[in-house]
Enzyme design. Structure first.
Site, PDB file in Angstrom:
ATOM      1  N   LYS A 115       0.826  -1.213   0.000  1.00  0.00           N
ATOM      2  CA  LYS A 115       0.000   0.000   0.000  1.00  0.00           C
ATOM      3  C   LYS A 115       0.854   1.254   0.000  1.00  0.00           C
ATOM      4  CE  LYS A 115      -4.483  -1.618   1.067  1.00  0.00           C
ATOM      5  NZ  LYS A 115      -5.654  -1.731   1.895  1.00  0.00           N
ATOM      6  N   LYS A 197      -3.205  -9.792  -6.668  1.00  0.00           N
ATOM      7  CA  LYS A 197      -4.461 -10.111  -5.968  1.00  0.00           C
ATOM      8  C   LYS A 197      -5.616  -9.245  -6.483  1.00  0.00           C
ATOM      9  CE  LYS A 197      -5.600  -8.372  -2.044  1.00  0.00           C
ATOM     10  NZ  LYS A 197      -6.389  -8.043  -0.855  1.00  0.00           N
ATOM     11  N   LYS A 200     -10.580  -4.677  -4.094  1.00  0.00           N
ATOM     12  CA  LYS A 200     -11.757  -3.837  -4.337  1.00  0.00           C
ATOM     13  C   LYS A 200     -11.390  -2.413  -4.728  1.00  0.00           C
ATOM     14  CE  LYS A 200     -13.029  -4.257   0.334  1.00  0.00           C
ATOM     15  NZ  LYS A 200     -11.835  -4.082   1.161  1.00  0.00           N
TER      16      LYS A 200
HETATM   17  N1  AQP Z   1      -8.460 -11.396  -3.732  1.00  0.00           N
HETATM   18  C1  AQP Z   1      -8.861 -11.948  -2.606  1.00  0.00           C
HETATM   19  N2  AQP Z   1      -9.023 -13.288  -2.504  1.00  0.00           N
HETATM   20  C2  AQP Z   1      -9.449 -13.875  -1.352  1.00  0.00           C
HETATM   21  N3  AQP Z   1      -9.731 -13.161  -0.240  1.00  0.00           N
HETATM   22  C3  AQP Z   1      -9.594 -11.825  -0.296  1.00  0.00           C
HETATM   23  N4  AQP Z   1      -9.791 -10.849   0.607  1.00  0.00           N
HETATM   24  C4  AQP Z   1      -9.496  -9.655   0.059  1.00  0.00           C
HETATM   25  N5  AQP Z   1      -9.120  -9.815  -1.216  1.00  0.00           N
HETATM   26  C5  AQP Z   1      -9.155 -11.155  -1.462  1.00  0.00           C
HETATM   27  C6  AQP Z   1     -10.271 -11.084   1.956  1.00  0.00           C
HETATM   28  O1  AQP Z   1     -11.410 -10.261   2.171  1.00  0.00           O
HETATM   29  C7  AQP Z   1     -11.458  -9.871   3.547  1.00  0.00           C
HETATM   30  C8  AQP Z   1     -11.666  -8.405   3.658  1.00  0.00           C
HETATM   31  O2  AQP Z   1     -10.531  -7.739   3.174  1.00  0.00           O
HETATM   32  P1  AQP Z   1     -10.278  -6.250   3.649  1.00  0.00           P
HETATM   33  O3  AQP Z   1     -11.437  -5.417   3.310  1.00  0.00           O
HETATM   34  O4  AQP Z   1      -9.913  -6.255   5.078  1.00  0.00           O
HETATM   35  O5  AQP Z   1      -9.030  -5.713   2.908  1.00  0.00           O
HETATM   36  P2  AQP Z   1      -8.029  -6.330   1.904  1.00  0.00           P
HETATM   37  O6  AQP Z   1      -7.579  -7.667   2.354  1.00  0.00           O
HETATM   38  O7  AQP Z   1      -6.964  -5.310   1.670  1.00  0.00           O
HETATM   39  O8  AQP Z   1      -9.003  -6.478   0.651  1.00  0.00           O
HETATM   40  P3  AQP Z   1      -9.027  -5.678  -0.699  1.00  0.00           P
HETATM   41  O9  AQP Z   1     -10.255  -6.079  -1.438  1.00  0.00           O
HETATM   42  O10 AQP Z   1      -7.712  -5.854  -1.387  1.00  0.00           O
HETATM   43  O11 AQP Z   1      -9.221  -4.180  -0.217  1.00  0.00           O
HETATM   44  P4  AQP Z   1      -8.372  -2.888  -0.588  1.00  0.00           P
HETATM   45  O12 AQP Z   1      -8.420  -2.781  -2.080  1.00  0.00           O
HETATM   46  O13 AQP Z   1      -9.057  -1.757   0.101  1.00  0.00           O
HETATM   47  O14 AQP Z   1      -6.991  -3.114  -0.048  1.00  0.00           O
HETATM   48  C9  AQP Z   1     -10.140 -10.357   4.175  1.00  0.00           C
HETATM   49  O15 AQP Z   1     -10.370 -11.543   4.899  1.00  0.00           O
HETATM   50  C10 AQP Z   1      -9.265 -10.606   2.990  1.00  0.00           C
HETATM   51  O16 AQP Z   1      -8.277 -11.591   3.245  1.00  0.00           O
END
Ligand code: AQP
Length: 331
Positions: A115, A197, A200
Site C-alpha cells: 500500500k 491479488k 476492491k
Molecule cells: N483477492 C482476494 N481473494 C481472497 N480473499 C480476499 N480478501 C481480500 N481480497 C481477497 C479477503 O477479504 C477480507 C476483507 O478484506 P479487507 O477489506 O480487510 O481488505 P483487503 O484484504 O486489503 O481487501 P481488498 O479487497 O484488497 O481491499 P483494498 O483494495 O481496500 O486493499 C479479508 O479476509 C481478505 O483476506
C-alpha cells in the site's frame, strides 16, 4: 472464548465495492460459524481511512457492507454485526497494543509495503500501525478463529505474537486466535493481471468482479479475463489466468481441479470463461436480490447497526477493563 462459547471474529473494509475475492475468501465463509460460535462480524471503517476516502462514499459503502453481511446469510439475531467506529474500545485497545508491537514487525508487513508503494504520497502512520488496530479488533472479543483470505494471514500471525507477548507478562489476558482460510478461494487474483491479488480498490474495473455487478457485466468481465495462448483448460504452472479462473469455478461449485479439467476437455477457453461467468452470476443473484430488499429498508438497517454496536460494546468493554486493570490504569 466468551461464556464457554468459542468466538469467531472477522472484518471487511468499506474501502470499495466488495469483490468476489472478498466474497470467496471471507464473507461466504462467515455463516459457517453462526450456530456453534459466538460471532462478531465488523465493517472496519477505521481501517479504510488509512487510504483517503470520499466521506459520502465511505458512509454509503459502510451501510452497504453491513447489508451485504445480512444478504450473504448472516442473521443479525444470531451474529453481532456492527461498524468498528461505533465501538470506541477498538481504538483504545489499539493504542495499548501499539505499545506492545515492534517497529521491525510492522515494517515487515507485506500489505504496508504494497500500500505504501501504491499510495506513495500518503504513507501515513495509520497505514503503518494498521496491524495493531486489527489485533485490537480480534483480541477485544477473546477470539478463537478468524475466517480470512490469504492476504490477511500475516496480520493474524502478528496478532498471535502480540497476544502471546502480552500473555507472558500478564498471564491469560487474551485468547490466542487461529486464522482460518478456505480450501479454494483464499486468494483470488485480478482478471487483468493474474499475478496480482484482486482488490476492491483496483482502478481497473476489468480486473475485478464485484458482488453487486449485474449478470451481463459479470459475464463480460470473465470473457475479457487475461489467459494464455494455450487452449487446454488445465491447472499448471505458468497458466496464472486459467489457474485463477479454475480456482474461482472450484470455489463456487465445490468441484476439484481434476473434475473441472474433465468437464472442459476438448472445449476451448471461450466455453470455459462463459461457464465461470454464468456460475458466478447464478450464485450471486440471490445475494443481490436480498441486498436490494435490505437497502430499501433503511430503518431496519440502522436498527441492526445500532443493536450490533451495543452488543459488541458490551463484550469489548469487558476485555478493555480487564486489560486496563492489569496494566495499572485506574478504572
Ligand atoms: N483477492 C482476494 N481473494 C481472497 N480473499 C480476499 N480478501 C481480500 N481480497 C481477497 C479477503 O477479504 C477480507 C476483507 O478484506 P479487507 O477489506 O480487510 O481488505 P483487503 O484484504 O486489503 O481487501 P481488498 O479487497 O484488497 O481491499 P483494498 O483494495 O481496500 O486493499 C479479508 O479476509 C481478505 O483476506
Amino acid at each position: 472464548m466468551l461464556n464457554d462459547r468459542k468466538v469467531s471474529f472477522s472484518g471487511i473494509q468499506p474501502s470499495g465495492n466488495l469483490t468476489i475475492g472478498n466474497y470467496l475468501g471471507a464473507l461466504k465463509n462467515f455463516p459457517y460459524y453462526t450456530e456453534n460460535y459466538k460471532c462478531f462480524y465488523c465493517v472496519v471503517d477505521m481501517h479504510a481511512i488509512t487510504v483517503r476516502q470520499v466521506p459520502a462514499e465511505l458512509r454509503r459503502r459502510t451501510s452497504e457492507t453491513l447489508a451485504l453481511y445480512i444478504a450473504c446469510g448472516l442473521d443479525p439475531d444470531k451474529n453481532t454485526l456492527y461498524v468498528q467506529s461505533h465501538v470506541p474500545a477498538h481504538a483504545e485497545l489499539a493504542w495499548i497494543l501499539n505499545c506492545f508491537t515492534m517497529f521491525g514487525e510492522l515494517s515487515r508487513m507485506t500489505q504496508f509495503k504494497d500500500k505504501s508503494a501504491r499510495h506513495a504520497d500518503n504513507i501515513n502512520a495509520g497505514l503503518f500501525t494498521y496491524p495493531a488496530l486489527m489485533a485490537a479488533d480480534i483480541l477485544l472479543y477473546q477470539t478463537d478463529v478468524v475466517p480470512i483470505g490469504a492476504d490477511q494471514k500475516q496480520h493474524v500471525e502478528l496478532t498471535r505474537n502480540i497476544a502471546e507477548r502480552i500473555n507472558q507478562i500478564y498471564p491469560d489476558l487474551f485468547t490466542v486466535p487461529e486464522p482460518i482460510m478456505p480450501q479454494a478461494g483464499a486468494k483470488i487474483m485480478s482478471l487483468a493481471d493474474p499475478t496480482k491479488k484482486m482488490s476492491k480498490s483496483d482502478e481497473n474495473e476489468n480486473a475485478v468482479v464485484r458482488i453487486l455487478d449485474d449478470r451481463d457485466t459479470i459475464i463480460r468481465k470473465f470473457r475479457r479475463a487475461v489467459t494464455d495462448s494455450d487452449t487446454c483448460v488445465r491447472f499448471a504452472e505458468g497458466k496464472d489466468g486459467i489457474n485463477n479462473l479454475m480456482t474461482i469455478y472450484a470455489a463456487f461449485t465445490g468441484k476439484s481441479m481434476e473434475e473441472i479439467e474433465r468437464e472442459f476437455e476438448g472445449r476451448g477457453y471461450g466455453d470455459f470463461k462463459l461457464a465461470v461467468g454464468e456460475t458466478c452470476a447464478d450464485q450471486l443473484a440471490p445475494v443481490q436480490a436480498e441486498f436490494k430488499k435490505l437497502c430499501a429498508d433503511k430503518a431496519y438497517l440502522e436498527a441492526q447497526m445500532k443493536k450490533g454496536a451495543d452488543e459488541a460494546a458490551y463484550y469489548a468493554r469487558k476485555t478493555l477493563s480487564k486489560v486496563k486493570k492489569k496494566l495499572g490504569f485506574i478504572i
